[in-house]
Design a protein around this motif. Sequence first.
Motif, short mmCIF file in Angstrom:
data_model
loop_
_atom_site.label_atom_id
_atom_site.label_comp_id
_atom_site.label_asym_id
_atom_site.label_seq_id
_atom_site.Cartn_x
_atom_site.Cartn_y
_atom_site.Cartn_z
N ALA A 242 0.85 -1.20 0.00
CA ALA A 242 0.00 0.00 0.00
C ALA A 242 0.88 1.25 0.00
N TRP B 72 -0.88 -6.37 1.56
CA TRP B 72 -1.76 -7.52 1.46
C TRP B 72 -0.89 -8.70 1.06
N TRP C 240 -4.96 -8.61 4.46
CA TRP C 240 -4.34 -7.36 4.90
C TRP C 240 -3.45 -7.66 6.10
N PHE D 137 -9.51 -10.04 1.82
CA PHE D 137 -10.34 -9.40 0.80
C PHE D 137 -10.16 -10.11 -0.54
N GLY E 287 -6.50 -3.36 -1.97
CA GLY E 287 -7.16 -2.07 -2.11
C GLY E 287 -6.61 -1.25 -3.26
N GLY E 288 -7.30 -0.18 -3.58
CA GLY E 288 -6.90 0.69 -4.68
C GLY E 288 -5.61 1.45 -4.43
N ASP E 289 -5.12 1.43 -3.19
CA ASP E 289 -3.87 2.13 -2.91
C ASP E 289 -2.65 1.23 -3.03
#
Length: 134
Positions: free
Chosen positions: A93, A99, A108, A114, A118-120
């Motif tokens: 991230a 992740w 995570w 997940f 994530g998008g970051d």
Amino acid sequence: MSTHFSRYPDDDGPEQAPCGVWIGDASDLSSDWSRVDCKRCLKWKDTIMATHEAEESAIVQQMGDMAEFMKREVRQNIDRPWSEYPIGTKAHAVMGGHWLKTVHGWKWCTGSTFPTPGGDATSVTLPSPAGESQ
């Protein structure tokens, strides 16, 4: 009023001097031994300095260990869909954390899993080939 030794006298200050005396409003701190007049600090000067040097040495060693670890962890750009990365891949991230791809999804670093990172996520570290140690 006694002046006690303190490695970092400009900090908010310890509650207890290295000699064991509790610091109060009637105490001063100094990292300059020529200003220290506490008899206990002066008596324990060699021990206090040895402890300080050991702590500093441990910090330097830890920083070196971290640098070595970071050298081994080769990050690369995200170059394929998340589903195509092998198990054990880390997705990093932008503000820290990562992740880790598992059989159940992307876990995570603090525990939750997940379907995708994530998008970051900005880069990945692929797992080491079998037999190669990190």
